[in-house]
Write a protein that holds these residues in place. Structure first.
Motif, PDB file in Angstrom:
ATOM      1  N   GLY A 112       0.852  -1.177   0.000  1.00 20.27           N
ATOM      2  CA  GLY A 112       0.000   0.000   0.000  1.00 20.27           C
ATOM      3  C   GLY A 112       0.885   1.222   0.000  1.00 20.27           C
ATOM      4  O   GLY A 112       1.861   1.267  -0.742  1.00 20.27           O
ATOM      5  N   PRO A 113       0.580   2.201   0.868  1.00 14.11           N
ATOM      6  CA  PRO A 113       1.422   3.398   0.903  1.00 14.11           C
ATOM      7  C   PRO A 113       2.668   3.234   1.783  1.00 14.11           C
ATOM      8  O   PRO A 113       3.466   4.149   1.905  1.00 14.11           O
ATOM      9  CB  PRO A 113       0.479   4.445   1.504  1.00 14.11           C
ATOM     10  N   PHE A 114       2.826   2.067   2.388  1.00 13.04           N
ATOM     11  CA  PHE A 114       3.903   1.897   3.358  1.00 13.04           C
ATOM     12  C   PHE A 114       5.070   1.085   2.805  1.00 13.04           C
ATOM     13  O   PHE A 114       4.902   0.217   1.954  1.00 13.04           O
ATOM     14  CB  PHE A 114       3.381   1.224   4.627  1.00 13.04           C
ATOM     15  N   LEU A 115       6.272   1.380   3.333  1.00  8.04           N
ATOM     16  CA  LEU A 115       7.458   0.621   2.954  1.00  8.04           C
ATOM     17  C   LEU A 115       7.324  -0.790   3.484  1.00  8.04           C
ATOM     18  O   LEU A 115       6.969  -0.996   4.639  1.00  8.04           O
ATOM     19  CB  LEU A 115       8.708   1.272   3.572  1.00  8.04           C
ATOM     20  N   ASN A 116       7.635  -1.756   2.629  1.00  7.54           N
ATOM     21  CA  ASN A 116       7.582  -3.148   3.079  1.00  7.54           C
ATOM     22  C   ASN A 116       8.994  -3.581   3.492  1.00  7.54           C
ATOM     23  O   ASN A 116       9.722  -4.203   2.727  1.00  7.54           O
ATOM     24  CB  ASN A 116       7.026  -4.033   1.975  1.00  7.54           C
ATOM     25  N   ARG A 117       9.362  -3.222   4.712  1.00 10.70           N
ATOM     26  CA  ARG A 117      10.743  -3.437   5.150  1.00 10.70           C
ATOM     27  C   ARG A 117      11.106  -4.911   5.224  1.00 10.70           C
ATOM     28  O   ARG A 117      12.237  -5.296   4.921  1.00 10.70           O
ATOM     29  CB  ARG A 117      10.962  -2.766   6.507  1.00 10.70           C
ATOM     30  N   ARG A 118      10.141  -5.725   5.619  1.00 10.48           N
ATOM     31  CA  ARG A 118      10.447  -7.139   5.779  1.00 10.48           C
ATOM     32  C   ARG A 118      10.774  -7.776   4.426  1.00 10.48           C
ATOM     33  O   ARG A 118      11.758  -8.491   4.280  1.00 10.48           O
ATOM     34  CB  ARG A 118       9.264  -7.849   6.442  1.00 10.48           C
ATOM     35  N   ALA A 119       9.947  -7.467   3.417  1.00 17.74           N
ATOM     36  CA  ALA A 119      10.182  -8.029   2.083  1.00 17.74           C
ATOM     37  C   ALA A 119      11.512  -7.522   1.518  1.00 17.74           C
ATOM     38  O   ALA A 119      12.266  -8.277   0.902  1.00 17.74           O
ATOM     39  CB  ALA A 119       9.039  -7.653   1.153  1.00 17.74           C
TER      40      ALA A 119
END
Ligand SMILES: Nc1ncnc2c1ncn2[C@@H]1O[C@H](COP(=O)(O)OP(=O)(O)O)[C@@H](O)[C@H]1O
Ligand SMILES: [Mg+2]
Lengths: 250, 318
Positions: A112-119
């Motif tokens: 979505g609008p958020f950073l996917n840090r885990r991926a």
């Protein structure tokens, strides 16, 4: 080698800074799947050429053919969308950010609008493992990494989005013997996997074993070109050292 | 290093501030009767709402490797814009909207000037701070605009949840900034702008948009703070908000954000604003002259930057 296709061809590139003619009609071609090296003394215009190909500088004249497009110059987003990936001489790392953030800078994985840090972290681990770069703590700012590790982060960033051509400006310039060796090995490994590379260096000996084609630049011009398999290539070292007027005879 | 130790070493500035705050609170609750009363807590929150808003905006600007010295001037001029139309009979929403638009516009001008001229933010915003303050003086001729409509005062300092509305506004600003700054592209790129703008540009990011947005946000928040202050004082004047950018910068730096940018601490900034508020409040409760406040605040800032510098050096060596 004969039927390798040409993926990049530049013709008659010139670039002037004030009264310095940094590039004076450079023409060269890069073949798919091969390593092409540009060697030349400091100030011969190598970085200027790289900056033009990566979209950082606009040439005064000349043309760039890539894929089936021909253009007088590129912007950075254009170069990126054409599949040109660049590892800059200064690496262009954000020292306050960690390895993962640097590898994904400008092409973050989002949820979505958020950073996917885990991926991003998972992907970064894979990318670094692929090129055999060991970074014990991916959450440390890259300022605390060694030269070789920093180089690894910069190369991982360049490889993160599939590209057609990898440009490397002096990939071993700031490194010790050990680190240069492992970086060159990394590049050889990339070649094995079919990554086309254009490597700039002021050290012919370092790239000679690695490259398939070598261009020699001096004072903004290409003064010699050879495939490293050919016999004429044996004369390259002396060519670099010889004076310009004598080189014309090749 | 364990995860906890790492966290502790990275958050050492806010943690230190929390410790200082706690010590002060214990001391004040022993020394004075009224400190831990609900009334005093509300009092502290209300008195610091607009400072929180300004400091959070300034944190974003500083994290992006810039600084905004025109905050106080934007605050004053946008409040005067609102007060002028309100006195002429415009409805409250129009006055508030005009102030916010004016503030955002002034901030955007700052950002565009810096982006286009590539001149240091310090110099550009120093110049515009004189210009915006000058506009305030030109419009008001130095005379305060007073007796604002009650509905405007209700908006800027009316009661919400038993406190002035400014507290809610500051809360909303912080709650919106946390995801935007830490978990979205916007904050990620702002800090890279401070860390290595060239790296960001070479990654194909249109950096101008992010630089300008930081200043636009600062302008917007300055106007919001201006509305709160004007409503509280029931007066808009040309020298409102004087030196408030300095207070904000002070809180940001004390909260552990480095002046050169590259990263920023929202929690640290919030805690630092409260610490400065506690000092003001405490000294008042202890009936210490307000003349001492400045000195104490300055000394704390000095301690905070020296501690930060020592930490940085230790990290570089270690
Ligand atoms: N931005 C610039 N402004 C002025 N002169 C430049 C600039 N960039 C490069 N030059 C000059 O152009 C010439 C070629 O530089 P460069 O391409 O960096 O050489 P190399 O990478 O081969 O060492 C040098 O004489 C250098 O001083
Ligand atoms: Mg160079």
């Amino acid at each position: 080698m004969m039927n390798e296709s040409i993926i990049l061809e530049v013709q008659g590139l010139t670039k002037r800074f004030g009264h310095i003619q940094a590039l004076d009609g450079v023409s060269l071609e890069v073949r798919a799947g091969a390593i092409t090296a540009i060697v030349g003394d400091n100030g011969s215009g190598k970085s200027t050429l790289i900056k033009i190909l990566s979209g950082n500088l606009r040439p005064d004249s000349g043309s760039i053919h890539i894929g089936n497009k021909t253009c007088p110059g590129l912007t950075i987003p254009q170069a990126i969308s054409l599949g040109i990936r660049t590892v800059y001489q200064d690496l262009a790392l954000d020292n306050y950010k960690n390895s993962v953030d640097n590898i994904f800078l400008g092409s973050e994985l989002m949820q979505g609008p958020f950073l996917n840090r885990r991926a991003m972290r998972r992907e970064a681990e894979k990318l670094l493992a692929d090129i055999h770069v060991a970074i014990p703590d991916l959450t440390e700012p890259v300022a605390s990494l060694s030269g070789g590790q920093r180089q690894g982060v910069a190369i991982a960033r360049a490889l993160r989005r599939p590209g057609k051509l990898l440009l490397l400006d002096e990939p071993t310039a700031a490194m010790g013997i050990q680190e240069s060796h492992s970086t060159l090995e990394m590049l050889a490994g990339l070649r094995q996997r079919g990554m086309t590379q254009l490597i700039v260096s002021h050290n012919l000996h370092q790239v000679f074993a690695l490259a398939d084609y070598v261009y020699v630049m001096r004072s903004g011009r290409v003064i010699a070109a050879a495939a490293t398999g050919d016999t004429t290539a044996q004369r390259l070292p002396e060519l670099i050292l010889r004076r310009e007027s004598e080189a014309e005879g090749l | 290093m364990t995860t906890f130790k790492k966290w502790r070493s990275r958050q050492s500035a806010p943690l230190l501030l929390v410790a200082v705050c706690l010590v002060m609170m214990v001391f004040l609750s022993i020394e004075t009767r009224s400190f831990f009363s609900w009334k005093n807590v509300v009092n502290i929150l209300e008195a610091n709402s607009y400072r929180l808003i300004l400091a959070c905006g300034m944190m974003c600007v500083i994290a992006s490797g810039a600084i905004d010295l025109s905050t106080g001037s934007i605050l004053s001029f946008s409040a005067i814009c609102a007060a002028t139309v309100l006195q002429a009979g415009a409805p409250v929403w129009a006055g508030v909207l005009l102030a916010l638009v004016a503030g955002t516009a002034m901030g955007t001008i700052n950002g565009l000037l810096i982006q286009i001229t590539r001149i240091n933010a310090f110099i550009i915003t120093l110049a515009t701070s004189f210009m915006y303050r000058g506009l305030s003086l030109m419009v008001t001729k130095g005379i305060p605009i007073t007796k604002l409509p009650q509905s405007f005062r209700d908006f800027g300092c009316g009661d919400i949840f038993g406190m002035e509305s400014g507290v809610t506004m500051a809360f909303v600003v912080i709650v919106l900034l946390i995801p935007a700054f830490y978990f979205m592209r916007w904050g990620h790129y702002l800090t890279s702008l401070g860390g290595n703008p060239e790296a960001l540009k070479r990654s194909g990011v249109a950096i101008g948009r992010y630089r300008v947005s930081a200043f636009a946000l600062m302008g917007f928040l300055s106007a919001l703070a201006g509305i709160i202050i004007t409503a509280r004082l029931n007066s808009a004047e040309a020298n409102a908000g004087l030196n408030m950018e300095m207070d904000a910068i002070c809180a940001v730096i004390m909260g552990g954000t480095a002046l050169h940018g590259g990263s920023g601490s929202l929690p640290g900034t919030v805690i630092a604003v409260f610490l400065m508020g506690l000092i003001r409040n405490g000294l008042t409760l202890l009936s210490v002259s307000s003349y001492y406040q400045q000195f104490v605040t300055g000394a704390m800032l000095l301690c905070a930057v020296v501690a930060a510098e020592l930490r940085e050096r230790k990290r570089r060596i270690g």
